[in-house]
Motif scaffolding. Structure first.
Motif, short mmCIF file in Angstrom:
data_model
loop_
_atom_site.label_atom_id
_atom_site.label_comp_id
_atom_site.label_asym_id
_atom_site.label_seq_id
_atom_site.Cartn_x
_atom_site.Cartn_y
_atom_site.Cartn_z
N CYS A 21 0.84 -1.20 0.00
CA CYS A 21 0.00 0.00 0.00
C CYS A 21 0.88 1.25 0.00
O CYS A 21 1.92 1.27 0.65
CB CYS A 21 -0.89 -0.02 1.24
SG CYS A 21 -2.10 1.31 1.23
N CYS A 23 0.61 3.76 1.70
CA CYS A 23 0.82 4.21 3.08
C CYS A 23 1.90 3.40 3.78
O CYS A 23 2.34 3.78 4.87
CB CYS A 23 -0.48 4.21 3.88
SG CYS A 23 -0.90 2.62 4.65
N CYS A 31 -5.34 -3.17 3.15
CA CYS A 31 -4.98 -1.93 3.86
C CYS A 31 -5.95 -0.83 3.43
O CYS A 31 -7.11 -0.85 3.83
CB CYS A 31 -3.52 -1.57 3.57
SG CYS A 31 -2.89 -0.22 4.60
N CYS A 32 -5.50 0.10 2.61
CA CYS A 32 -6.36 1.21 2.22
C CYS A 32 -7.30 0.88 1.06
O CYS A 32 -8.25 1.62 0.82
CB CYS A 32 -5.51 2.42 1.86
SG CYS A 32 -4.55 3.01 3.27
N THR A 53 -3.19 7.78 1.13
CA THR A 53 -3.12 6.95 -0.08
C THR A 53 -3.90 7.60 -1.22
O THR A 53 -3.46 7.57 -2.38
CB THR A 53 -3.62 5.53 0.23
OG1 THR A 53 -2.72 4.93 1.17
CG2 THR A 53 -3.70 4.67 -1.02
ZN LIG Z 1 -2.66 1.71 3.41
#
Ligand SMILES: [Zn+2]
Length: 139
Positions: A21, A23, A31-32, A53
């Motif tokens: 990700c 981030c 994740c995002c 993100t």
């Molecule tokens: Zn993320």
């Protein structure tokens, strides 16, 4: 360079689910990715990461959708000249009643035009309404 500003709303690009990700926490698909697809973030940190993100991917729509209406600018945009290089979450907390939260983070950036580089450090405040976290403002 800022986490605010004006102009266009578009969905940006998407990494593969098994790639890291933007981030930096874990695979995009766990994740995002889901938050960018509309699944409510579980914590203020999860929302903050998804917004970082979104900046990295050029997803102005997610930024607008997750901005608390009372503090959201009329138009939300992503500065195409800014490349986001990494995120470090320094501190995150949720209030006892679960209706507000704060996340302190550092985000590294570079400007593709001027080649300037820097670090944005921000203490962001979040509120939760009807089961969804929203970005409210920054201290
Ligand atoms: Zn993320």
């Amino acid at each position: 360079m800022s986490f605010g500003a004006a102009a266009s709303a578009h969905r940006g690009r998407r990494p593969a689910p098994d790639s890291l990700c933007p981030c930096g926490r874990r695979a995009f698909g766990s994740c995002c990715g889901p938050v960018l697809a509309g699944v409510p973030a579980e914590t203020p940190e999860d929302l903050m990461r998804s917004r970082y993100t979104a900046f990295a991917l050029g997803d102005a729509r997610h930024l607008a959708d997750t901005w608390f209406p009372a503090t959201r600018p009329d138009e939300v945009s992503v500065d195409a000249a800014t490349t986001w290089l990494g995120l470090e979450v320094l501190r995150s907390e949720t209030s006892a009643d679960g209706r507000s939260g704060r996340v302190t983070f550092r985000a590294r950036w570079s400007d593709t035009g001027t080649r300037d580089q820097g670090v944005l450090e921000e203490d962001s405040r979040f509120v939760r309404r009807a089961g969804r976290w929203y970005y409210a403002d920054a201290l």
